[in-house]
Write a protein that holds these residues in place. Sequence first.
Motif, mmCIF file in Angstrom:
data_model
loop_
_atom_site.group_PDB
_atom_site.id
_atom_site.type_symbol
_atom_site.label_atom_id
_atom_site.label_comp_id
_atom_site.label_asym_id
_atom_site.label_seq_id
_atom_site.Cartn_x
_atom_site.Cartn_y
_atom_site.Cartn_z
ATOM 1 N N GLY A 95 -0.745 62.495 22.064
ATOM 2 C CA GLY A 95 0.230 62.991 21.092
ATOM 3 C C GLY A 95 0.702 64.396 21.420
ATOM 4 N N ALA A 96 -0.226 65.237 21.840
ATOM 5 C CA ALA A 96 0.162 66.604 22.211
ATOM 6 C C ALA A 96 1.050 66.605 23.449
ATOM 7 C CB ALA A 96 -1.085 67.450 22.456
ATOM 8 N N ALA A 139 6.448 67.124 25.744
ATOM 9 C CA ALA A 139 7.592 66.575 26.480
ATOM 10 C C ALA A 139 8.846 66.580 25.613
ATOM 11 C CB ALA A 139 7.272 65.162 26.952
ATOM 12 N N GLY A 140 8.692 66.325 24.316
ATOM 13 C CA GLY A 140 9.841 66.385 23.405
ATOM 14 C C GLY A 140 10.389 67.793 23.261
ATOM 15 N N VAL A 141 9.501 68.768 23.149
ATOM 16 C CA VAL A 141 9.952 70.160 23.053
ATOM 17 C C VAL A 141 10.672 70.572 24.334
ATOM 18 C CG1 VAL A 141 9.142 72.559 22.925
ATOM 19 C CG2 VAL A 141 8.230 70.854 21.365
ATOM 20 N N TYR A 142 10.129 70.168 25.471
ATOM 21 C CA TYR A 142 10.783 70.456 26.748
ATOM 22 C C TYR A 142 12.165 69.806 26.802
ATOM 23 C CZ TYR A 142 11.737 70.526 31.737
ATOM 24 O OH TYR A 142 12.337 70.712 32.949
ATOM 25 N N VAL A 155 14.134 69.067 24.249
ATOM 26 C CA VAL A 155 15.057 69.760 23.340
ATOM 27 C C VAL A 155 15.525 71.075 23.951
ATOM 28 C CG1 VAL A 155 15.175 70.973 21.121
ATOM 29 C CG2 VAL A 155 14.222 68.684 21.226
ATOM 30 N N LEU A 156 14.627 71.784 24.619
ATOM 31 C CA LEU A 156 14.990 73.087 25.161
ATOM 32 C C LEU A 156 15.784 73.010 26.458
ATOM 33 C CD1 LEU A 156 11.695 75.068 24.491
ATOM 34 C CD2 LEU A 156 13.824 75.118 23.186
ATOM 35 N N ARG A 157 15.607 71.967 27.244
ATOM 36 C CA ARG A 157 16.219 71.921 28.571
ATOM 37 C C ARG A 157 17.424 71.004 28.697
ATOM 38 N NH1 ARG A 157 15.933 75.679 31.807
ATOM 39 N NH2 ARG A 157 16.176 74.258 33.517
ATOM 40 N N ARG A 158 17.592 70.047 27.819
ATOM 41 C CA ARG A 158 18.687 69.088 27.966
ATOM 42 C C ARG A 158 19.996 69.690 27.482
ATOM 43 N NH1 ARG A 158 17.113 65.580 31.622
ATOM 44 N NH2 ARG A 158 15.058 64.822 31.127
ATOM 45 N N ARG A 159 21.082 69.280 28.127
ATOM 46 C CA ARG A 159 22.408 69.748 27.761
ATOM 47 C C ARG A 159 23.202 68.687 27.000
ATOM 48 N NH1 ARG A 159 21.744 74.273 29.860
ATOM 49 N NH2 ARG A 159 21.460 74.801 32.023
ATOM 50 N N LEU A 184 20.622 63.088 24.523
ATOM 51 C CA LEU A 184 19.276 63.271 25.069
ATOM 52 C C LEU A 184 18.447 64.221 24.203
ATOM 53 C CD1 LEU A 184 20.049 63.415 28.889
ATOM 54 C CD2 LEU A 184 19.138 61.525 27.555
ATOM 55 N N VAL A 185 19.087 65.169 23.567
ATOM 56 C CA VAL A 185 18.369 66.051 22.636
ATOM 57 C C VAL A 185 17.874 65.240 21.441
ATOM 58 C CG1 VAL A 185 18.626 68.001 21.061
ATOM 59 C CG2 VAL A 185 19.543 68.152 23.366
#
Length: 115
Positions: free
Chosen positions: A10-11, A16-19, A21-25, A29-30
């Motif tokens: 889960g962690a 991976a979800g936080v990554y 949200v922060l990296r996708r344009r 995908l966000v």
Amino acid sequence: MRPVIPYVIGALLFGAGVYGVLRRRNAVLVLMAVELMLNAVNLILVTADTTVRAALPHGGQVFALFVIVLAAAEVGVGLAIVLQLYRLRASVAVDTVRLDAAPASELDEPRVTTS
């Protein structure tokens, strides 16, 4: 089965979800990354429900059901916003959207003020 394994998974899913949200344009995908984070929370809630039964019987499963309903509503509203953004700007790139600017149709028309 040890409860540490689902907590770690889960962690990792949440990270991976936080990554994402922060990296996708791309806005779609966000939204997918946000769904991944919500599913990680569901995994942790159900794991906590199975390991700690003394406080509330099936409390984690009920909270997971609420998160699933919230995720369905988020997808509906989010995709509607993405479709409207695509109609207005012909792009769903998150970094090109100006949130403080007026739509292009309002910028082209001169404002007439009467005193």
